[in-house]
Design an enzyme around this catalytic site. Structure first.
Site: not given
Length: 300
Positions: A158-160
């Site tokens: 996941f990106d943040g």
């Protein structure tokens, strides 16, 4: 959300994400709905090739080997008549998918909440946006032909900002620049970020991980973010405040994410920025999350 499935992880998948429907979709675009329907009926006994999400779905359903943990639901713009080919292909591949909504050309997003889905994967961007607006984690799968070998583990990345977290910090970066972003993160290092569209899905994944014995969990999660020190502290404290543990966290400071995702072995990666998705999709299956400031018209 529906509680009919108990504690299961519920994933909704579109037929074009699960299978390669490029030929029939081309017929639809060139000749219209009637020709598309005729093509599907004519070829309903021809098994469809695997789509971008097929390996992920296969791994998810493998988690049910000793206990029913995951439900995969097909949500399709096809009608039940033209969707027969899809179900024939599901049976051919031995996928444990028994529930579906065929919407006859209409968007199936309205059934995402009715089924109690934690995640919706599609190749239709507008359906994904509507699911996100309804409060469900959703992503548009990039059709780049990415594939990884099956090592028995299921790895999510996941990106943040604007994915796990809100876009509040990314908005400062976009509008005021890196220096203002860094100062904001230093000042608010102990102030948790608000949740983004994939927070609930990540919590559901952690709940699923907890169902396996310690040291024998086939699911791993990773944060892969362009952030670097000192902007890392707020992220760590936010996850701690949420009670969420990630198996791996990569703070890349703007480095290209693709090679790191390949090294991690991600089965799927979620990011809000098209440029990051394009790069990542050359290495791993990638879902674009059309949420936040990077996807507003002014950022086009």
């Amino acid at each position: 959300m529906s509680s009919a499935f108990g504690e299961k992880l519920i994933i909704a998948i579109s037929s074009r994400a699960l299978f390669d429907l490029s030929d029939s979709h081309l017929v639809f675009e060139r000749e219209g709905l009637a020709a598309f329907a005729e093509y599907q009926r004519k070829h309903e006994d021809d098994i469809l090739e695997q789509g971008e999400a097929f390996p992920l779905v296969k791994k998810l359903l493998a988690l049910n080997e000793d206990k029913n943990r995951v439900e995969v639901i097909l949500l399709s713009r096809n009608s039940a008549d033209t969707g027969l080919r899809v179900f024939n292909s599901i049976e051919h591949y031995g996928l444990g998918i028994t529930r579906a909504a065929f919407c006859g050309g209409e968007s199936p997003y309205r059934y995402v909440s009715a089924f109690g889905c934690h995640l919706f994967l599609s190749t239709h961007a507008e359906d994904v946006r509507q699911a996100l607006d309804a409060g469900v984690a959703a992503a548009t799968l990039m059709l780049a032909g990415s594939r990884l070998g099956d090592d028995g583990e299921l790895r999510f990345a996941f990106d943040g900002d604007a994915v796990l977290f809100s876009d509040e910090s990314e908005r400062i970066y976009k509008q005021e620049g890196l220096e203002a972003f860094a100062e904001n993160e230093r000042t608010k290092a102990k102030t948790p970020l608000s949740g983004g569209p994939f927070k609930t899905f990540l919590k559901a994944l952690q709940h699923l991980q907890a169902d396996f014995p310690n040291g024998d969990c086939p699911i791993r999660t990773a944060l892969v973010t362009a952030r670097s020190a000192p902007a890392h502290e707020r992220v760590i404290r936010t996850l701690r405040q949420w009670g969420i543990r990630l198996d791996e966290s990569l703070f890349l400071g703007g480095l290209d994410k693709g090679e790191f995702l390949r090294s991690y072995g991600a089965d799927v990666f979620f990011d809000d920025q098209q440029s990051h998705c394009q790069s990542a999709s050359q290495h791993v299956a990638t879902g674009h999350v059309p949420h936040g400031v990077a996807n507003e018209p002014s950022q086009g």
